[in-house]
Design an enzyme around this catalytic site. Sequence first.
Site, PDB file in Angstrom:
ATOM      1  N   GLU A 117     -21.792  32.500  34.427  1.00 30.23           N
ATOM      2  CA  GLU A 117     -22.644  33.079  33.390  1.00 30.23           C
ATOM      3  C   GLU A 117     -23.226  31.993  32.490  1.00 30.23           C
ATOM      4  OE1 GLU A 117     -22.629  35.990  29.445  1.00 30.23           O
ATOM      5  OE2 GLU A 117     -20.744  35.611  30.504  1.00 30.23           O
ATOM      6  N   ASP A 182     -11.481  23.875  20.736  1.00 33.09           N
ATOM      7  CA  ASP A 182     -12.519  23.660  19.724  1.00 33.09           C
ATOM      8  C   ASP A 182     -11.881  23.091  18.464  1.00 33.09           C
ATOM      9  OD1 ASP A 182     -14.784  23.704  18.164  1.00 33.09           O
ATOM     10  OD2 ASP A 182     -14.773  25.869  17.851  1.00 33.09           O
ATOM     11  N   ASP A 184     -12.942  21.992  14.652  1.00 33.52           N
ATOM     12  CA  ASP A 184     -14.025  22.163  13.681  1.00 33.52           C
ATOM     13  C   ASP A 184     -13.537  21.683  12.324  1.00 33.52           C
ATOM     14  OD1 ASP A 184     -15.998  23.118  11.899  1.00 33.52           O
ATOM     15  OD2 ASP A 184     -16.522  24.741  13.288  1.00 33.52           O
TER      16      ASP A 184
END
Length: 491
Positions: A117, A182, A184
């Site tokens: 996808e 991730d 951040d």
Amino acid sequence: MAPHKTTPDGDGDDTMQDIDDMQVDSVVTDEKIAVKNEDEEELEHMFDDDLDMVDGSSAYKNSGGKTNAAAISDILSASPSDPEVMLQFYSRLFPWRQLFRWLNHSELPSTDFANREFAFTLHNEAYLRYQCYPTFETLRRDVLKLNPSRFEIGPVYSARPRDRKQLPKGSFKPLEKELVFDIDLTDYDEIRTCCSKTKICIKCWQFVTMAIKVVDVALRDDFGFEHILWVYSGRRGAHAWVCDKKARKLDDAKRRAIAAYFEVVKGGSQSGKKVNLDRPLHPHIRRSHDILRDDFKRNILEDQDPFRTEKQSERLLQLLPDRQLNDALREKWDSTIERSSSDKWKDIDSLAESGASKTVIPKVLLEHKQDIILEYTYPRLDAEVSKHLNHLLKSPFVVHPGTGKVCVPIDVSKVDEFDPDDVPTVVQLLKEIDQWKNPVKKEEDGDNTTSRVSDIEKTSLKPYHDLFSRFVQRLLNAEKPLQIKVEDTKY
């Protein structure tokens, strides 16, 4: 099947409108985007010269009829998210072939890529999901038509994502995807003193550097993963893509377990101790502490100076176990006009050894100091990104719309040298192409001919492209024995 509402990765600043399938003609008519699927196009383009290494200066003309060179001169002062800037970037600098090889795990087209996808964020903030492509050339052509501000990568499904509504209920499901992490910097706002929110500098970037060191070694030594791609998010963080086949095959339960393995700093409020570890320390925690101990002195005590003010000092005292020692420290610090965090950290041991407290237990004090070091240095990961197989993550080499910086790979062997301020912006790269002078090579017969040089090689993006290419080649080399083994089982 209703479209799943997905928030782009942690570096996204806006809420995107989720648009199902290819129904964009009525949504973005102002951009006059004509969308069509090209799954049936010839596969012959797979064996053309590598599009990553082709000089595109005459390959594309913009809507005004200008060549790329002329167009670049017109857009050097444009916004990094300007559609014309992005179109130049996608047509000339994005490494399409290497992206295909990375996600396909083979030189020849396979369902690893065809059932993958892709999701696009369009310039009108529409969010287009469930796109899929048989080859990198068909993906490239659609991106040039849609000209998104960025795009994201999702899992490999049991069938083509575009066909999911025609499948029997329950048969369309994600099969595999890279294990992702991730980091951040907004998750460090309560402890970083130099910047906050979307602002970053080289001082607070060290939080990301420390996190990469800890996570990378744990993934390799504790889980046995080898193919880990670290990518700068374009503004204030970094992403890890664990690409080993055994990582891609992990189900959600195993992903949650791995995410939990890295959860050490817990608790949302500023008050209270956020690291409370059992003793003896787990080998991973012990190793992490040993990695981070020196970084704590330099990156935290010196650069962040988090305990300088009276309020900050009280936070430090909250994390210490002995009341008498705290009173002695508070008295010493109150009598000093200015005392740095480094000095205050040294004061803890010096006063404890001086007998200022009759109740302090050295072993307990040491353990609390270890917890403090980890609270201020240990990775603070967005665990939700890692837990779910169907999570989408921003593609490497896209452009961050807020900063204009390219999401480039990070060389983990030189992670201490990485500086986000040195990452090229898309406008800078186009300027480098515009200013590049083609060298002249003399042939033996005396005729002058210009050598063929790709646009990537004309820019400061080349080292990052080369780093990515080497990573992809190592991954493909590792996949070959697995593919041969699968073929052998067929006979």
